[in-house]
Structure formats: structure tokens, C-alpha cells
Design a protein around this motif. Structure first.
Motif, PDB file in Angstrom:
ATOM      1  N   ALA A 145      58.955  -0.440 -19.297  1.00 39.61           N
ATOM      2  CA  ALA A 145      59.895  -1.409 -18.728  1.00 39.61           C
ATOM      3  C   ALA A 145      60.621  -0.878 -17.484  1.00 39.61           C
ATOM      4  CB  ALA A 145      60.890  -1.867 -19.782  1.00 39.61           C
ATOM      5  N   PRO A 146      61.102   0.370 -17.474  1.00 41.43           N
ATOM      6  CA  PRO A 146      61.789   0.843 -16.269  1.00 41.43           C
ATOM      7  C   PRO A 146      60.892   0.843 -15.022  1.00 41.43           C
ATOM      8  CG  PRO A 146      62.287   2.287 -18.121  1.00 41.43           C
ATOM      9  CD  PRO A 146      61.204   1.347 -18.565  1.00 41.43           C
ATOM     10  N   ALA A 147      59.635   1.183 -15.194  1.00 44.13           N
ATOM     11  CA  ALA A 147      58.722   1.185 -14.045  1.00 44.13           C
ATOM     12  C   ALA A 147      58.468  -0.238 -13.549  1.00 44.13           C
ATOM     13  CB  ALA A 147      57.400   1.851 -14.417  1.00 44.13           C
ATOM     14  N   ARG A 148      58.276  -1.177 -14.477  1.00 44.08           N
ATOM     15  CA  ARG A 148      58.064  -2.572 -14.074  1.00 44.08           C
ATOM     16  C   ARG A 148      59.302  -3.122 -13.373  1.00 44.08           C
ATOM     17  NH1 ARG A 148      56.351  -2.798 -19.243  1.00 44.08           N
ATOM     18  NH2 ARG A 148      57.999  -4.246 -19.819  1.00 44.08           N
ATOM     19  N   ALA A 149      60.481  -2.792 -13.902  1.00 45.97           N
ATOM     20  CA  ALA A 149      61.726  -3.263 -13.279  1.00 45.97           C
ATOM     21  C   ALA A 149      61.890  -2.675 -11.881  1.00 45.97           C
ATOM     22  CB  ALA A 149      62.921  -2.888 -14.153  1.00 45.97           C
ATOM     23  N   ALA A 150      61.516  -1.409 -11.712  1.00 45.34           N
ATOM     24  CA  ALA A 150      61.626  -0.778 -10.385  1.00 45.34           C
ATOM     25  C   ALA A 150      60.679  -1.440  -9.390  1.00 45.34           C
ATOM     26  CB  ALA A 150      61.335   0.712 -10.494  1.00 45.34           C
ATOM     27  N   LEU A 151      59.460  -1.776  -9.838  1.00 40.75           N
ATOM     28  CA  LEU A 151      58.514  -2.430  -8.933  1.00 40.75           C
ATOM     29  C   LEU A 151      59.012  -3.825  -8.564  1.00 40.75           C
ATOM     30  CD1 LEU A 151      55.854  -2.056  -7.446  1.00 40.75           C
ATOM     31  CD2 LEU A 151      54.687  -3.007  -9.442  1.00 40.75           C
ATOM     32  N   ASP A 152      59.536  -4.555  -9.549  1.00 42.66           N
ATOM     33  CA  ASP A 152      60.098  -5.876  -9.255  1.00 42.66           C
ATOM     34  C   ASP A 152      61.260  -5.759  -8.265  1.00 42.66           C
ATOM     35  OD1 ASP A 152      58.288  -7.107 -10.916  1.00 42.66           O
ATOM     36  OD2 ASP A 152      59.689  -7.309 -12.608  1.00 42.66           O
ATOM     37  N   ALA A 197      51.720   8.177 -29.790  1.00 41.00           N
ATOM     38  CA  ALA A 197      53.004   8.381 -30.468  1.00 41.00           C
ATOM     39  C   ALA A 197      54.081   7.401 -29.991  1.00 41.00           C
ATOM     40  CB  ALA A 197      53.478   9.815 -30.236  1.00 41.00           C
ATOM     41  N   THR A 198      53.726   6.491 -29.104  1.00 43.59           N
ATOM     42  CA  THR A 198      54.694   5.541 -28.555  1.00 43.59           C
ATOM     43  C   THR A 198      54.632   4.236 -29.340  1.00 43.59           C
ATOM     44  OG1 THR A 198      54.454   6.493 -26.358  1.00 43.59           O
ATOM     45  CG2 THR A 198      55.379   4.280 -26.468  1.00 43.59           C
ATOM     46  N   PRO A 199      55.688   3.916 -30.106  1.00 47.70           N
ATOM     47  CA  PRO A 199      55.648   2.694 -30.922  1.00 47.70           C
ATOM     48  C   PRO A 199      55.773   1.406 -30.101  1.00 47.70           C
ATOM     49  CG  PRO A 199      57.731   3.837 -31.216  1.00 47.70           C
ATOM     50  CD  PRO A 199      56.884   4.699 -30.344  1.00 47.70           C
ATOM     51  N   ASP A 200      56.514   1.440 -29.007  1.00 47.88           N
ATOM     52  CA  ASP A 200      56.729   0.231 -28.204  1.00 47.88           C
ATOM     53  C   ASP A 200      56.341   0.534 -26.762  1.00 47.88           C
ATOM     54  OD1 ASP A 200      57.558  -2.052 -26.924  1.00 47.88           O
ATOM     55  OD2 ASP A 200      59.556  -2.076 -27.812  1.00 47.88           O
ATOM     56  N   ARG A 201      55.074   0.268 -26.426  1.00 48.18           N
ATOM     57  CA  ARG A 201      54.581   0.607 -25.089  1.00 48.18           C
ATOM     58  C   ARG A 201      55.270  -0.224 -24.011  1.00 48.18           C
ATOM     59  NH1 ARG A 201      48.673   0.414 -27.107  1.00 48.18           N
ATOM     60  NH2 ARG A 201      48.656  -1.365 -25.746  1.00 48.18           N
ATOM     61  N   ALA A 202      55.564  -1.481 -24.300  1.00 49.41           N
ATOM     62  CA  ALA A 202      56.236  -2.325 -23.314  1.00 49.41           C
ATOM     63  C   ALA A 202      57.621  -1.773 -22.983  1.00 49.41           C
ATOM     64  CB  ALA A 202      56.335  -3.761 -23.821  1.00 49.41           C
ATOM     65  N   LYS A 203      58.326  -1.305 -24.003  1.00 45.83           N
ATOM     66  CA  LYS A 203      59.658  -0.736 -23.776  1.00 45.83           C
ATOM     67  C   LYS A 203      59.561   0.541 -22.943  1.00 45.83           C
ATOM     68  CE  LYS A 203      63.761   0.913 -26.184  1.00 45.83           C
ATOM     69  NZ  LYS A 203      64.340   1.241 -27.500  1.00 45.83           N
ATOM     70  N   ARG A 204      58.526   1.343 -23.206  1.00 41.25           N
ATOM     71  CA  ARG A 204      58.360   2.606 -22.476  1.00 41.25           C
ATOM     72  C   ARG A 204      58.095   2.364 -20.990  1.00 41.25           C
ATOM     73  NH1 ARG A 204      54.016   7.411 -23.934  1.00 41.25           N
ATOM     74  NH2 ARG A 204      54.137   8.458 -21.932  1.00 41.25           N
TER      75      ARG A 204
END
Length: 96
Positions: free
Chosen positions: A31-38, A22-29
Motif C-alpha cells: 500500500a505505501p508504494a501504491r500510494a506514493a506512485l499515486d 510470510a506476508t499475510p496481507d500482501r495488499a497492506k504491505r
């Protein structure tokens, strides 16, 4: 009585697949986790992006090493199980 762990795990897996479907934009979903890891790597590197990139690469290489070690252990355990099965089959004269 609560459901067994295997049923809870299966139900959770189903829910996760439905959620991702049901998630249309997986990258957007994610993104917060990737930004936190960075941000974590950048903080560990005291704000130096070059050092942060090396920390990130080391992290993923460490994961790859652990994965390779686990696969090697699993392969060894499978070989041991196959050997034990062959011995058992031979011991009972091929009747199993």
C-alpha cells in the motif's frame, strides 16, 4: 571472495519468496508504494485527479509498449539463432 552474481541473485530471489510467503496481507504491505506512485502522478498533474489518472494510464501503456518491443526483439534474435544453428548443422553434415 564474493559469491558470483548468479548466486547472489538466486539467494536474493529465495529471500524474496520467503518474505512474501510470510506476508499475510500482501495488499497492506504494498500500500505505501501504491500510494506514493499515486501521489507522484497527482503531483505531476498539479493536483488534478483526472489528469493524474491519464498520466497513470500513459505510464502503464508505455510499459506495455516497451514489453511488446522487447518480446519482438527477443523473437527476432531467437529466429536468427535458430537460422545460424541450422546453417551450422548443414555445414558439418548434420554432425554436432
Amino acid at each position: 571472495m564474493p559469491a558470483p552474481k548468479s548466486e547472489r541473485s538466486l539467494a536474493a530471489s529465495i529471500a524474496a519468496h520467503e518474505s512474501w510467503a510470510a506476508t499475510p496481507d500482501r495488499a497492506k504491505r504494498t500500500a505505501p508504494a501504491r500510494a506514493a506512485l499515486d501521489a507522484k502522478f497527482l503531483a505531476e498533474a498539479d493536483g488534478d485527479p483526472v489528469r493524474a489518472e491519464h498520466l497513470r494510464k500513459a505510464h502503464y501503456q508505455r510499459l506495455a509498449l516497451k514489453s511488446a518491443q522487447a518480446r519482438r526483439r527477443a523473437k527476432g534474435l531467437l529466429a536468427e539463432a535458430d537460422q545460424a544453428d541450422a546453417e551450422l548443422t548443414a555445414a558439418v553434415g548434420g554432425r554436432r
